[in-house]
Design a protein around this motif. Structure first.
Motif: not given
Length: 350
Positions: A135-138, A170-171, A175-178
């Protein structure tokens, strides 16, 4: 012939001890081999590590007069404006025009480059249907046209845009953004800081040269696959029995692939290194770093020699995990075959 495994680690290891990283490689390789029916016995002393993480530490002096420490270059507030004459963004910090000039010389981090790497990952994910399926989330991106390299004019704060894109990734991937930020930052530093790149390559090159007369198996992970390719392809006098890449971003075009060494003319492909007998690439389809997994067409070799790309199921909670790759049966089998010398060296290097 005595065999040795030379390991090359990936991004963000500057906060870990060399012995910890080496222990991960040794433990993962030995665990993987131990799961095979009749593995070759190899001692930990023959599993070596080309460690370069300390070169990325904030207080590392990457080059004389490089406009402050790595941390200062990483954390300085960035303002970018369009330069029509140059046809691209030119950077300056609020704090230092000197750092601006050095960025123009590609000696420090470039948020625009990092943004475009992140967008290239998004574009590849969209091509594979991952964005739509979730859904292209975020992402905040209305369509594929928005995934092209970022180049709009005007004064912008690229750090906030980078955070926005990484939040979308990330969403989508979990995978964690950091970790994603550290990945694109380390790739940028390695590719565009000539002094750093020379030092990093030098660590691996020195270790390989110390193994003269032995059968060398290179096992590289993540950013380490880029480092290893650069070294192997620019020092073809060093015979390599097997090149094993795990979670590799080598295929990410143009922001990594086109920057490999030695440079090739526009439109020409980087070669399968002539000093490498076999090259096997392993990837998890959900590994965001290894989204471009089909390396064989990108690194053509002579007839009968091609990159063998194999999908594996890594840790679902961390599809880019080093040890998750190393304990895979297929990876262990590739290492075992190399230890058995089932992959002869190129004849001209024997």
């Amino acid at each position: 012939m005595d065999s040795v495994i030379v390991c090359v680690h990936g991004r963000s290891e500057q906060w870990h001890l060399k012995d910890q990283v080496l222990a991960d490689f040794q433990g993962g390789i030995l665990e993987g081999l131990g799961r095979l029916p009749a593995p070759v016995a190899i001692g930990r002393e023959r599993i070596l590590l080309a460690f370069y993480g300390d070169l990325f530490l904030p207080d590392a002096a990457l080059t004389a007069g490089a406009g402050g420490t790595a941390a200062q270059r990483l954390n300085a507030p960035m303002a970018w404006s369009w330069s029509g004459e140059a046809g691209s963004y030119r950077g300056s910090t609020v704090q230092s025009l000197q750092q601006s000039a050095l960025r123009r010389g590609h000696t420090a981090v470039d948020p625009l480059y990092q943004i475009n790497v992140a967008r290239a990952i998004l574009r590849e994910a969209s091509r594979r249907g991952l964005v739509e399926s979730r859904g292209g989330v975020g992402t905040g991106e209305p369509g594929l046209h928005a995934l092209a390299p970022y180049s709009a004019g005007g004064l912008v704060w690229l750090h906030s845009l980078l955070v926005h894109i990484l939040q979308g990734l990330e969403q989508i991937f979990g995978a964690p953004r950091e970790l994603l930020r550290l990945f694109v930052s380390d790739v940028d530093l390695y590719l565009h800081n000539a002094a750093l790149r020379t030092q990093v390559m030098g660590r691996l090159l020195a270790l390989l040269r110390q193994q003269a007369g032995r059968s060398i198996i290179v096992v590289a992970h993540s950013l380490g696959t880029v480092v290893a390719y650069d070294v192997l392809n620019t020092h073809r006098e060093i015979p390599i029995t097997a090149f094993i890449t795990l979670g590799s971003p080598l295929g990410l075009s143009p922001f990594i692939y086109q920057e490999l060494l030695p440079p090739v003319p526009p439109g020409q492909k980087h070669p399968f290194p002539s000093n490498v007998a076999t090259w096997q690439n392993f990837y998890d389809p959900n590994d965001i770093v290894a989204l471009v997994s089909a390396l064989a067409p990108l690194f053509p070799g002579p007839p009968g020699q091609a990159v063998i790309c194999t999908p594996v199921q890594n840790n679902p909670a961390d599809p880019h995990s080093l040890t998750g790759y190393l304990i895979q049966r297929a990876v262990a089998q590739a290492i075992n075959n190399a230890l058995l010398s089932k992959t002869p060296l190129p004849s001209k290097l024997k």
